[in-house]
Design a protein around this motif. Sequence first.
Motif, short mmCIF file in Angstrom:
data_model
loop_
_atom_site.label_atom_id
_atom_site.label_comp_id
_atom_site.label_asym_id
_atom_site.label_seq_id
_atom_site.Cartn_x
_atom_site.Cartn_y
_atom_site.Cartn_z
N UNK A 44 0.83 -1.20 0.00
CA UNK A 44 0.00 0.00 0.00
C UNK A 44 0.87 1.25 0.00
N UNK A 45 0.30 2.32 -0.50
CA UNK A 45 1.00 3.60 -0.46
C UNK A 45 1.16 4.02 1.00
N UNK A 46 2.35 4.48 1.35
CA UNK A 46 2.60 4.85 2.73
C UNK A 46 3.13 6.28 2.83
N UNK A 47 2.77 6.89 3.95
CA UNK A 47 3.21 8.25 4.25
C UNK A 47 4.70 8.27 4.57
N UNK A 48 5.39 9.29 4.05
CA UNK A 48 6.82 9.45 4.32
C UNK A 48 7.08 10.70 5.14
N UNK A 49 6.57 11.83 4.68
CA UNK A 49 6.89 13.09 5.35
C UNK A 49 5.90 14.16 4.92
N UNK A 50 5.77 15.16 5.77
CA UNK A 50 4.92 16.30 5.44
C UNK A 50 5.57 17.58 5.93
N UNK A 51 5.28 18.66 5.24
CA UNK A 51 5.74 19.99 5.66
C UNK A 51 4.56 20.94 5.57
N UNK A 52 4.34 21.65 6.64
CA UNK A 52 3.19 22.56 6.69
C UNK A 52 3.50 23.84 5.94
N UNK A 53 2.50 24.71 5.88
CA UNK A 53 2.69 25.99 5.19
C UNK A 53 3.72 26.86 5.89
N UNK A 54 3.93 26.60 7.18
CA UNK A 54 4.91 27.40 7.93
C UNK A 54 6.19 26.63 8.20
N UNK A 55 6.34 25.48 7.54
CA UNK A 55 7.60 24.76 7.61
C UNK A 55 7.72 23.70 8.69
N UNK A 56 6.63 23.41 9.36
CA UNK A 56 6.69 22.34 10.36
C UNK A 56 6.72 21.00 9.65
N UNK A 57 7.61 20.11 10.10
CA UNK A 57 7.80 18.83 9.44
C UNK A 57 7.47 17.66 10.36
#
Length: 115
Positions: A44-57
């Motif tokens: 299945x497709x899995x989440x790796x990383x995210x970055x918010x509009x203000x740069x929170x990771x």
Amino acid sequence: QVQLVESGGGLVQAGGSLRLSCAASGNFFGSYAMDWYRQAPGKQREFIATISTVGKTVYADSVKGRFSISRDNTKNTAYLQMNSLQPEDTAVYYCRGNRLGDIYWGQGTQVTVSS
């Protein structure tokens, strides 16, 4: 409408590095959280990383300390720096833009890590 185009995938030896890019069309890139996902064959497709509009990771445990997500709003581009790559990182990598439920996916870029 937002279009996302990934690039930077390829074949690399174990222990190597790659940087993926996700270029976005349109004028609203800065208002989207940007994510990276991956999908290995038969999984299945899995989440790796995210970055918010203000740069929170936020990172998945499987890549924490090896991968780094960033964004350059002046270039409408998100990045995924991948270090210490391992064969189990082999997958198609997708970027995703998300703003208040409006979700857009790129077409994916293949990353293959040889042992």
